[in-house]
Design a protein around this motif. Structure first.
Motif, PDB file in Angstrom:
ATOM      1  N   ARG A 172       0.823  -1.209   0.000  1.00  0.00           N
ATOM      2  CA  ARG A 172       0.000   0.000   0.000  1.00  0.00           C
ATOM      3  C   ARG A 172       0.855   1.255   0.000  1.00  0.00           C
ATOM      4  NH1 ARG A 172      -3.514  -0.114   4.944  1.00  0.00           N
ATOM      5  NH2 ARG A 172      -3.093  -2.320   5.146  1.00  0.00           N
ATOM      6  N   ASP A 173       0.215   2.336  -0.383  1.00  0.00           N
ATOM      7  CA  ASP A 173       0.823   3.658  -0.272  1.00  0.00           C
ATOM      8  C   ASP A 173       0.487   4.134   1.137  1.00  0.00           C
ATOM      9  OD1 ASP A 173       1.266   6.354  -0.231  1.00  0.00           O
ATOM     10  OD2 ASP A 173       0.258   6.778  -2.138  1.00  0.00           O
ATOM     11  N   GLU A 174       1.504   4.179   1.997  1.00  0.00           N
ATOM     12  CA  GLU A 174       1.236   4.476   3.416  1.00  0.00           C
ATOM     13  C   GLU A 174       0.582   5.845   3.595  1.00  0.00           C
ATOM     14  OE1 GLU A 174       1.231   2.326   5.642  1.00  0.00           O
ATOM     15  OE2 GLU A 174       2.444   0.740   4.734  1.00  0.00           O
ATOM     16  N   GLU A 175       0.854   6.762   2.656  1.00  0.00           N
ATOM     17  CA  GLU A 175       0.261   8.113   2.789  1.00  0.00           C
ATOM     18  C   GLU A 175      -1.186   8.134   2.319  1.00  0.00           C
ATOM     19  OE1 GLU A 175       2.911  11.221   1.554  1.00  0.00           O
ATOM     20  OE2 GLU A 175       4.068  10.483   3.280  1.00  0.00           O
ATOM     21  N   ASN A 176      -1.543   7.189   1.441  1.00  0.00           N
ATOM     22  CA  ASN A 176      -2.921   7.126   0.905  1.00  0.00           C
ATOM     23  C   ASN A 176      -3.392   5.674   0.938  1.00  0.00           C
ATOM     24  OD1 ASN A 176      -3.165   9.990  -0.280  1.00  0.00           O
ATOM     25  ND2 ASN A 176      -1.277   9.215  -1.194  1.00  0.00           N
ATOM     26  N   PRO A 177      -3.617   5.149   2.129  1.00  0.00           N
ATOM     27  CA  PRO A 177      -3.872   3.697   2.229  1.00  0.00           C
ATOM     28  C   PRO A 177      -5.175   3.238   1.560  1.00  0.00           C
ATOM     29  CG  PRO A 177      -4.110   4.789   4.358  1.00  0.00           C
ATOM     30  CD  PRO A 177      -3.557   5.816   3.428  1.00  0.00           C
TER      31      PRO A 177
END
Ligand code: 0SG
Length: 209
Positions: A116-121
């Motif tokens: 995942r994109d940790e900033e945009n989960p």
């Protein structure tokens, strides 16, 4: 019940031969899934995948007893069209369909693995991009790569995507991902078997569209 588990691929026999009828029945559920994704860009992809399935089915229905396995079709076309093969008929349609199936496999596996994109989960762009780069990008020229960028930005939120996979029901993310993992077992074996067949028969092409 999950959309995926309702349309699960069957286990393959030891020789990994893929039953044409069962395969076509299972993949025929994929195009309608695009209707849940909520953007017109997906209708282009839906129509491409649907076209592949219709083409393979048309060949199969000409002689179901002769084309029991997908390999029967590919080998029969190699014999019937030696000059054009493998860029012909169901062989070409399956060559492209398998790439779309591989894209779906990598996308679902990436989600199941928790990438995942940790900033945009709640976005699935990292997962979609990974699938695109590994399964499709090398076959696409700049114009089709631009269609991909549009599709990427129209990709649903993860929560909505998982809800669509659960036939619109509110299911906990972990429960849905457990279904995805279960679905991927026979799905991955089947997609790998189609790739192996193309490699063994020297039927793979790498031109771009
Ligand atoms: C959830 C978010 C999903 C995001 C999805 C992004 C996916 C990537 C989008 C890429 C855009 C694809 C648009 C279509 C491209 C097509 O041009 C190519 C090539 O198509 C083949 O061209 C045809 O499929 C062949 O058809 S045939 O049946 O008649 O044989 C044939 O026409 C061939 C040309 O042959 S030639 O004339 O050169 O001899 N298609 C693809 O790249 C496949 C795209 C599959 C995308 C799968 C995405 C699945 C998303 C699932 C989401 C759950």
């Amino acid at each position: 019940m999950s959309l995926l588990l309702d349309n699960q691929f069957k286990e393959l026999p030891p020789d990994k031969a893929i039953d044409t009828k069962l395969f076509l029945e299972t993949v025929s559920h994929i195009p309608s899934f695009f209707d849940c994704l909520g953007s017109n860009v997906f209708s282009v992809i839906k129509s491409d995948i649907n076209g592949n399935i219709v083409k393979i089915k048309a060949v199969y229905l000409k002689d179901p007893a002769k084309y029991v396995t997908l390999q029967d079709i590919v080998e029969a076309e190699r014999e019937a069209h030696p000059a054009e093969w493998p860029k012909v008929g169901a062989t070409l349609a399956l060559m492209w369909l398998k790439r779309g199936l591989r894209f779906i496999q990598i996308l679902l596996q990436s989600l199941a693995d928790g990438e995942r994109d940790e900033e945009n989960p709640n976005l699935i762009r990292v997962n979609v991009t990974k699938a695109y780069e590994q399964a499709l990008k090398k076959y696409h020229g700049w114009l089709v790569q631009k269609i991909f960028i549009v599709a990427l930005h129209a990709a649903p939120y993860k929560s909505n995507f998982l809800k669509a996979l659960s036939k619109g029901e509110e299911v906990k993310e972990e429960d849905c991902l457990a279904n995805v993992r279960q679905f991927l077992v026979t799905y991955t074996v089947t997609v790998d078997a189609v790739y192996d067949m193309y490699s063994n028969l020297n039927a793979e092409l790498d031109y771009t569209v």
